[in-house]
Design a protein around this motif. Sequence first.
Motif, PDB file in Angstrom:
ATOM      1  N   ASN A 283     -26.280  -6.507 -50.983  1.00 14.39           N
ATOM      2  CA  ASN A 283     -27.690  -6.913 -51.078  1.00 14.39           C
ATOM      3  C   ASN A 283     -28.617  -5.723 -50.894  1.00 14.39           C
ATOM      4  O   ASN A 283     -29.577  -5.540 -51.639  1.00 14.39           O
ATOM      5  CB  ASN A 283     -28.018  -7.924 -49.976  1.00 14.39           C
ATOM      6  N   ILE A 284     -28.346  -4.926 -49.867  1.00 13.66           N
ATOM      7  CA  ILE A 284     -29.188  -3.762 -49.577  1.00 13.66           C
ATOM      8  C   ILE A 284     -29.136  -2.784 -50.749  1.00 13.66           C
ATOM      9  O   ILE A 284     -30.152  -2.284 -51.218  1.00 13.66           O
ATOM     10  CB  ILE A 284     -28.737  -3.062 -48.279  1.00 13.66           C
ATOM     11  N   MET A 285     -27.913  -2.526 -51.231  1.00  8.88           N
ATOM     12  CA  MET A 285     -27.755  -1.542 -52.306  1.00  8.88           C
ATOM     13  C   MET A 285     -28.436  -1.995 -53.590  1.00  8.88           C
ATOM     14  O   MET A 285     -29.164  -1.231 -54.218  1.00  8.88           O
ATOM     15  CB  MET A 285     -26.271  -1.283 -52.568  1.00  8.88           C
ATOM     16  N   THR A 286     -28.217  -3.259 -53.968  1.00 14.47           N
ATOM     17  CA  THR A 286     -28.776  -3.694 -55.251  1.00 14.47           C
ATOM     18  C   THR A 286     -30.254  -4.050 -55.147  1.00 14.47           C
ATOM     19  O   THR A 286     -30.999  -3.777 -56.084  1.00 14.47           O
ATOM     20  CB  THR A 286     -28.032  -4.928 -55.814  1.00 14.47           C
ATOM     21  N   HIS A 287     -30.673  -4.665 -54.025  1.00 11.48           N
ATOM     22  CA  HIS A 287     -32.065  -5.128 -53.963  1.00 11.48           C
ATOM     23  C   HIS A 287     -32.959  -4.183 -53.166  1.00 11.48           C
ATOM     24  O   HIS A 287     -33.951  -3.690 -53.685  1.00 11.48           O
ATOM     25  CB  HIS A 287     -32.122  -6.544 -53.404  1.00 11.48           C
ATOM     26  N   ALA A 288     -32.593  -3.910 -51.893  1.00 14.44           N
ATOM     27  CA  ALA A 288     -33.483  -3.088 -51.064  1.00 14.44           C
ATOM     28  C   ALA A 288     -33.622  -1.678 -51.644  1.00 14.44           C
ATOM     29  O   ALA A 288     -34.702  -1.109 -51.672  1.00 14.44           O
ATOM     30  CB  ALA A 288     -32.964  -3.035 -49.636  1.00 14.44           C
ATOM     31  N   TYR A 289     -32.519  -1.117 -52.110  1.00 10.01           N
ATOM     32  CA  TYR A 289     -32.574   0.226 -52.716  1.00 10.01           C
ATOM     33  C   TYR A 289     -32.603   0.172 -54.245  1.00 10.01           C
ATOM     34  O   TYR A 289     -32.525   1.208 -54.908  1.00 10.01           O
ATOM     35  CB  TYR A 289     -31.374   1.061 -52.254  1.00 10.01           C
ATOM     36  N   ARG A 290     -32.672  -1.018 -54.792  1.00  7.93           N
ATOM     37  CA  ARG A 290     -32.782  -1.230 -56.249  1.00  7.93           C
ATOM     38  C   ARG A 290     -31.777  -0.416 -57.051  1.00  7.93           C
ATOM     39  O   ARG A 290     -32.118   0.215 -58.050  1.00  7.93           O
ATOM     40  CB  ARG A 290     -34.183  -0.880 -56.718  1.00  7.93           C
ATOM     41  N   GLY A 291     -30.561  -0.371 -56.554  1.00  8.12           N
ATOM     42  CA  GLY A 291     -29.506   0.289 -57.311  1.00  8.12           C
ATOM     43  C   GLY A 291     -29.448   1.802 -57.155  1.00  8.12           C
ATOM     44  O   GLY A 291     -28.580   2.450 -57.733  1.00  8.12           O
ATOM     45  N   ARG A 292     -30.375   2.395 -56.369  1.00  5.90           N
ATOM     46  CA  ARG A 292     -30.286   3.847 -56.125  1.00  5.90           C
ATOM     47  C   ARG A 292     -29.044   4.118 -55.292  1.00  5.90           C
ATOM     48  O   ARG A 292     -28.815   3.480 -54.277  1.00  5.90           O
ATOM     49  CB  ARG A 292     -31.506   4.329 -55.349  1.00  5.90           C
ATOM     50  N   THR A 293     -28.245   5.089 -55.692  1.00  4.45           N
ATOM     51  CA  THR A 293     -26.972   5.293 -55.009  1.00  4.45           C
ATOM     52  C   THR A 293     -27.015   6.461 -54.030  1.00  4.45           C
ATOM     53  O   THR A 293     -26.014   6.776 -53.395  1.00  4.45           O
ATOM     54  CB  THR A 293     -25.856   5.552 -56.042  1.00  4.45           C
ATOM     55  N   ASP A 294     -28.192   7.127 -53.889  1.00  9.14           N
ATOM     56  CA  ASP A 294     -28.245   8.334 -53.050  1.00  9.14           C
ATOM     57  C   ASP A 294     -28.869   8.087 -51.682  1.00  9.14           C
ATOM     58  O   ASP A 294     -29.220   9.019 -50.985  1.00  9.14           O
ATOM     59  CB  ASP A 294     -29.036   9.419 -53.792  1.00  9.14           C
ATOM     60  N   GLN A 295     -29.041   6.815 -51.316  1.00 12.54           N
ATOM     61  CA  GLN A 295     -29.663   6.509 -50.025  1.00 12.54           C
ATOM     62  C   GLN A 295     -28.593   6.231 -48.965  1.00 12.54           C
ATOM     63  O   GLN A 295     -27.422   6.051 -49.279  1.00 12.54           O
ATOM     64  CB  GLN A 295     -30.590   5.304 -50.172  1.00 12.54           C
ATOM     65  N   VAL A 296     -29.064   6.211 -47.718  1.00 14.80           N
ATOM     66  CA  VAL A 296     -28.110   6.063 -46.613  1.00 14.80           C
ATOM     67  C   VAL A 296     -28.269   4.709 -45.935  1.00 14.80           C
ATOM     68  O   VAL A 296     -29.376   4.214 -45.771  1.00 14.80           O
ATOM     69  CB  VAL A 296     -28.322   7.193 -45.583  1.00 14.80           C
ATOM     70  N   ILE A 297     -27.163   4.134 -45.569  1.00 12.53           N
ATOM     71  CA  ILE A 297     -27.175   2.916 -44.758  1.00 12.53           C
ATOM     72  C   ILE A 297     -26.307   3.201 -43.536  1.00 12.53           C
ATOM     73  O   ILE A 297     -25.169   3.674 -43.667  1.00 12.53           O
ATOM     74  CB  ILE A 297     -26.592   1.712 -45.533  1.00 12.53           C
ATOM     75  N   GLN A 298     -26.874   2.946 -42.352  1.00 10.83           N
ATOM     76  CA  GLN A 298     -26.101   3.195 -41.138  1.00 10.83           C
ATOM     77  C   GLN A 298     -25.477   1.879 -40.678  1.00 10.83           C
ATOM     78  O   GLN A 298     -26.149   0.845 -40.638  1.00 10.83           O
ATOM     79  CB  GLN A 298     -27.030   3.730 -40.053  1.00 10.83           C
ATOM     80  N   ILE A 299     -24.216   1.956 -40.354  1.00 13.66           N
ATOM     81  CA  ILE A 299     -23.515   0.760 -39.874  1.00 13.66           C
ATOM     82  C   ILE A 299     -23.085   1.001 -38.440  1.00 13.66           C
ATOM     83  O   ILE A 299     -22.514   2.050 -38.128  1.00 13.66           O
ATOM     84  CB  ILE A 299     -22.253   0.473 -40.720  1.00 13.66           C
TER      85      ILE A 299
END
Lengths: 112, 587
Positions: B495-511
């Motif tokens: 959800n975050i990758m496709t919607h929050a970042y709109r498919g941009r693949t160069d952003q970071v998500i911390q888990i």
Amino acid sequence: MELTTEKVGDVVVVILPGEHLDASNAKEFKRDVALLLEPRGKVVFDLAGLSFVDSSGLGAFLSSLRQLNATGGDLKLCGMTKPVRALFELVRMHKIFEICGTKDDAIRSFTR
Amino acid sequence: MKSAPASSFRRAVWQALSRTWPTAARREPANAQLEQEVAEHRRTEEALARRTAELEEARSFLDSVLENLPVMLFVKDARDLKFVRWNRAEEEALGIDRSAAIGRSDYDFFPEEQASFFVAKDRAVLSGGQMVEIPEEAIQTAHRGLRYLHTIKVPVVGADGTPKYLVGISEDITERKRAQEELARAREQEVEIGFRIQQTLLLDQPPRDVPGVRVAALTIPSQRIDGDFYDFFKHRDDCLDVIVGDVMGKGIPAALLGAATKSHFLQALSRLLSLAAHGTLPEPKDIVTLAHSEVARQLIELESFVTVCYARFDLEKRTLDFVDCGHTATIHFRANTGTCAMLQGQNLPLGVSEGEIHEQIHVALNWGDVLLFYSDGLTETRNSAGELFGTERLAECVRKHGRLEPEELIDRIRQAAVAFSNSETFGDDLTCVAVRIEDRERPAFRAEIDVSSDLTELARARAFVREGCRNLPGSALDEDSISQLELAITEALSNIMTHAYRGRTDQVIQIGVDAFADRVVLRLHHLGEAFDPSGVAAPAFDGTQDGGFGVYIIEQSVDEVRYYRDERGRNCISMVKNRRRPETRSS
């Protein structure tokens, strides 16, 4: 996506590659498997190798099911691992798909 | 020279007199009596001519008045409602010449609907025999588009008591009406701007991830905002500052003052922090004193003041230090006794006098204690009898519901205020912040990784969760729960990758994974667009849709899921999975 198929009589068995079907590869699977589904086709997806499916994978299965049903064909699933079965039950999709234990069960159910 | 009188009556008189009494030019020699009669007749004739001239003058005077009246005037014949009079103002306002109007009816030059409206009113006036006022009627004009008139219609009754004429006087109120509409729009806009200032500058999201405390906040904005504000500063993981304030006055000025005051507090805090020895925090009273020294003069000049309560929760020592500057008394619910105490300081509100020395009050806290901060909009809510909701009722509400979750407590307070005032809307803004002191336990296990916003990372994220949960100190999480967490994190991440970042693949998500004795908490932090799960429709379970299951799957796979923004402005999703056999929690 490299899809292995096996033809038993008039039933086509598609063996799901890899151990997961999620948002990273579901689109590709949906696109490639669509080419293997013939009108009025009798198709089995063998999920024995899959240990993980998410909602995107589920969506790909639903799309295949609708494609086959629209042309008088049918899709059965077999070899589900426990976590995959749990997902199907969570969103009640075990009531939408015919789920068989083994591949042979699935093939036999077409000839019944 | 006198002209022949116009009216038929006068003409008849004139002719009769002319015939019977010859004029001087053809006068015959006559006797004295005849001479006398002739003289008498001449006098009568002259008097009549004078009277006629007077009448003429009066009539043309009235004509001139009616013609030059600055209001529109028309007269209709009562029998057929055709115009018999139409003054210049009518001609100008409606763009219809009197020659086109006289002898015609409304239907001849107004749209059917408008004409019917006018005629219906006319009939009502004539049959009622009374003046009727029409505050506003629409009329289509020839050159000036649609205009709005304020009209008065009066019946004119003849000697026999039946109506003869209908007189109408209208005033064009189009400009006035437009000005009023403009004003109403401007007011609406002010409310809207005020509301936006409030949401963006005055009110902060309560922090969700400070261990040892749970915070909930509520605002019900009124028609005119009144500059209530609150803010939260988290220091490390064991200290939380809560500031609540209320600006005197209403509307945009109050909202801007609130925003300015709030930013002065933030400034004062950061300045003192930069001066403080490493690892120490400036005292609330010093922060208030510095912020006050910055705003006091401005507030005094603007003749306004601000009540503030600055509260610091030390979650390690379980204490509260607060500085109260004329704010509403803070309610302290004591969990061990189930009673409420009112906490109030002696300091004056900000902006009352310069050079104020601020006193700080120290209170010991226990688990389960609740501190309730609120604006006077809440306690000054009135019922239909004019009574105030008051501090007593509020404290009673807190005493009764103090053991509920803070969100729930605040909702009960809202319900109580709504029930009391019998209204969902309030005259003043209603703000309320509840802080509950909770058991402060440290996770037995904590691990974090960063993944990039690329769907190919999903497998790595799952492996991280699986490994963590299988290797918890003590005992591993059961396999079913691990599968559910894997599913939940996959759905949330994609959800975050496709919607929050709109498919941009160069952003970071911390888990992050935090494991406690009784639960495992997964946290995802990202800087993409915030996600509002309340806007997501329930999925279809009948096989007709391929997607839309994600949010539902997350909710079903974990015991609690929260979407919030953390103190660093990151969007967070936290998912809690309770452990099957909870061990006894150490205190």
